[in-house]
Design a protein around this motif. Sequence first.
Motif, PDB file in Angstrom:
ATOM      1  N   VAL A  61       0.858  -1.177   0.000  1.00 34.91           N
ATOM      2  CA  VAL A  61       0.000   0.000   0.000  1.00 34.91           C
ATOM      3  C   VAL A  61       0.895   1.228   0.000  1.00 34.91           C
ATOM      4  O   VAL A  61       1.615   1.487   0.968  1.00 34.91           O
ATOM      5  N   GLY A  62       0.864   1.955  -1.109  1.00 32.27           N
ATOM      6  CA  GLY A  62       1.673   3.154  -1.233  1.00 32.27           C
ATOM      7  C   GLY A  62       0.871   4.394  -0.869  1.00 32.27           C
ATOM      8  O   GLY A  62      -0.354   4.412  -0.945  1.00 32.27           O
ATOM      9  N   GLN A  63       1.551   5.428  -0.471  1.00 30.80           N
ATOM     10  CA  GLN A  63       0.910   6.692  -0.156  1.00 30.80           C
ATOM     11  C   GLN A  63       1.480   7.760  -1.073  1.00 30.80           C
ATOM     12  O   GLN A  63       2.679   7.802  -1.310  1.00 30.80           O
ATOM     13  N   VAL A  64       0.606   8.590  -1.580  1.00 33.91           N
ATOM     14  CA  VAL A  64       1.036   9.668  -2.457  1.00 33.91           C
ATOM     15  C   VAL A  64       0.638  11.005  -1.846  1.00 33.91           C
ATOM     16  O   VAL A  64      -0.357  11.108  -1.143  1.00 33.91           O
ATOM     17  N   ASP A  65       1.440  12.007  -2.125  1.00 34.11           N
ATOM     18  CA  ASP A  65       1.171  13.344  -1.621  1.00 34.11           C
ATOM     19  C   ASP A  65       0.510  14.221  -2.676  1.00 34.11           C
ATOM     20  O   ASP A  65       0.095  15.331  -2.376  1.00 34.11           O
ATOM     21  N   ARG A  66       0.435  13.725  -3.891  1.00 27.12           N
ATOM     22  CA  ARG A  66      -0.153  14.497  -4.985  1.00 27.12           C
ATOM     23  C   ARG A  66      -1.620  14.139  -5.153  1.00 27.12           C
ATOM     24  O   ARG A  66      -2.019  13.006  -4.965  1.00 27.12           O
ATOM     25  N   ALA A  67      -2.400  15.119  -5.543  1.00 26.02           N
ATOM     26  CA  ALA A  67      -3.812  14.902  -5.840  1.00 26.02           C
ATOM     27  C   ALA A  67      -4.088  15.396  -7.252  1.00 26.02           C
ATOM     28  O   ALA A  67      -3.451  16.330  -7.734  1.00 26.02           O
ATOM     29  N   SER A  68      -5.038  14.756  -7.892  1.00 24.95           N
ATOM     30  CA  SER A  68      -5.471  15.177  -9.216  1.00 24.95           C
ATOM     31  C   SER A  68      -6.992  15.194  -9.220  1.00 24.95           C
ATOM     32  O   SER A  68      -7.633  14.208  -8.877  1.00 24.95           O
ATOM     33  N   VAL A  69      -7.546  16.329  -9.581  1.00 24.97           N
ATOM     34  CA  VAL A  69      -8.999  16.484  -9.671  1.00 24.97           C
ATOM     35  C   VAL A  69      -9.348  16.688 -11.137  1.00 24.97           C
ATOM     36  O   VAL A  69      -8.771  17.551 -11.802  1.00 24.97           O
ATOM     37  N   ILE A  70     -10.263  15.864 -11.619  1.00 25.20           N
ATOM     38  CA  ILE A  70     -10.722  16.008 -12.994  1.00 25.20           C
ATOM     39  C   ILE A  70     -12.207  16.366 -12.945  1.00 25.20           C
ATOM     40  O   ILE A  70     -13.022  15.615 -12.395  1.00 25.20           O
ATOM     41  N   VAL A  71     -12.525  17.525 -13.475  1.00 25.58           N
ATOM     42  CA  VAL A  71     -13.911  17.989 -13.531  1.00 25.58           C
ATOM     43  C   VAL A  71     -14.539  17.411 -14.795  1.00 25.58           C
ATOM     44  O   VAL A  71     -14.020  17.591 -15.897  1.00 25.58           O
ATOM     45  N   VAL A  72     -15.636  16.687 -14.618  1.00 23.10           N
ATOM     46  CA  VAL A  72     -16.369  16.090 -15.726  1.00 23.10           C
ATOM     47  C   VAL A  72     -17.642  16.919 -15.881  1.00 23.10           C
ATOM     48  O   VAL A  72     -18.558  16.811 -15.069  1.00 23.10           O
ATOM     49  N   ALA A  73     -17.674  17.790 -16.898  1.00 21.92           N
ATOM     50  CA  ALA A  73     -18.743  18.782 -17.033  1.00 21.92           C
ATOM     51  C   ALA A  73     -19.661  18.462 -18.204  1.00 21.92           C
ATOM     52  O   ALA A  73     -19.212  18.297 -19.340  1.00 21.92           O
ATOM     53  N   ASP A  74     -20.951  18.392 -17.913  1.00 18.91           N
ATOM     54  CA  ASP A  74     -21.969  18.177 -18.937  1.00 18.91           C
ATOM     55  C   ASP A  74     -22.257  19.510 -19.620  1.00 18.91           C
ATOM     56  O   ASP A  74     -22.826  20.417 -19.024  1.00 18.91           O
ATOM     57  N   LEU A  75     -21.811  19.627 -20.856  1.00 19.82           N
ATOM     58  CA  LEU A  75     -22.083  20.824 -21.646  1.00 19.82           C
ATOM     59  C   LEU A  75     -22.889  20.458 -22.883  1.00 19.82           C
ATOM     60  O   LEU A  75     -22.707  21.016 -23.965  1.00 19.82           O
ATOM     61  N   SER A  76     -23.799  19.502 -22.692  1.00 18.99           N
ATOM     62  CA  SER A  76     -24.690  19.116 -23.782  1.00 18.99           C
ATOM     63  C   SER A  76     -25.668  20.253 -24.046  1.00 18.99           C
ATOM     64  O   SER A  76     -25.728  21.237 -23.298  1.00 18.99           O
TER      65      SER A  76
END
Length: 191
Positions: A61-76
């Motif tokens: 089990v590894g631990q990371v200090d980085r975070a990544s946020v991906i916004v999934v936006a409905d622009l239909s």
Amino acid sequence: MGRLAFDDPAWLLIALAALPLIWIGWRRFRSMSHARRLVSISLRAVLATVLAALLAGASWVGQVDRASVIVVADLSESARTFGAVSAQSDTGEPSLRSAEQRVRALLAALAEARGPDDTVGVVVFGGRPLASVLPTRGDLAQSTLELDVGDGSDLDRAIRFAGALAPADAATRLVVVRDGAETSGDALAAA
């Protein structure tokens, strides 16, 4: 840094089987040379220990200090047409905000709150998902959200697409902004 974890540590008791294997091997393999006998007994003991670790569900089990946020936006089309919501302006008066304005406000809040190594990306979708901004540490204020995403609303494909963009060396979170109208796909299965 990481740590070794076991799903079911009770299986580690099988490793105790290595002790009788050592004793039996020492007694039975007398006809072998001393070095060959040690190698044979050691390999059998290691095999019993590895088998016990595999049955116990050993994982690193590894631990990371980085975070990544991906916004999934409905622009239909439906989100652009009917997605305006009421929000309070700076004066306290209600005002309408479009789907693009809501996504830009979210991106501004994420840019302000993220750490120095954290990344933010944007996937816009309608009938098909498109990467508006790949996960980056850069400025998101000038990102393009006005892309032709086709007809319909396929959240399933958008979630899978965003997951494929996620960096492997960061803890990734998806933030979904949508109008609630899903015309194809199965978003719950994709999540």
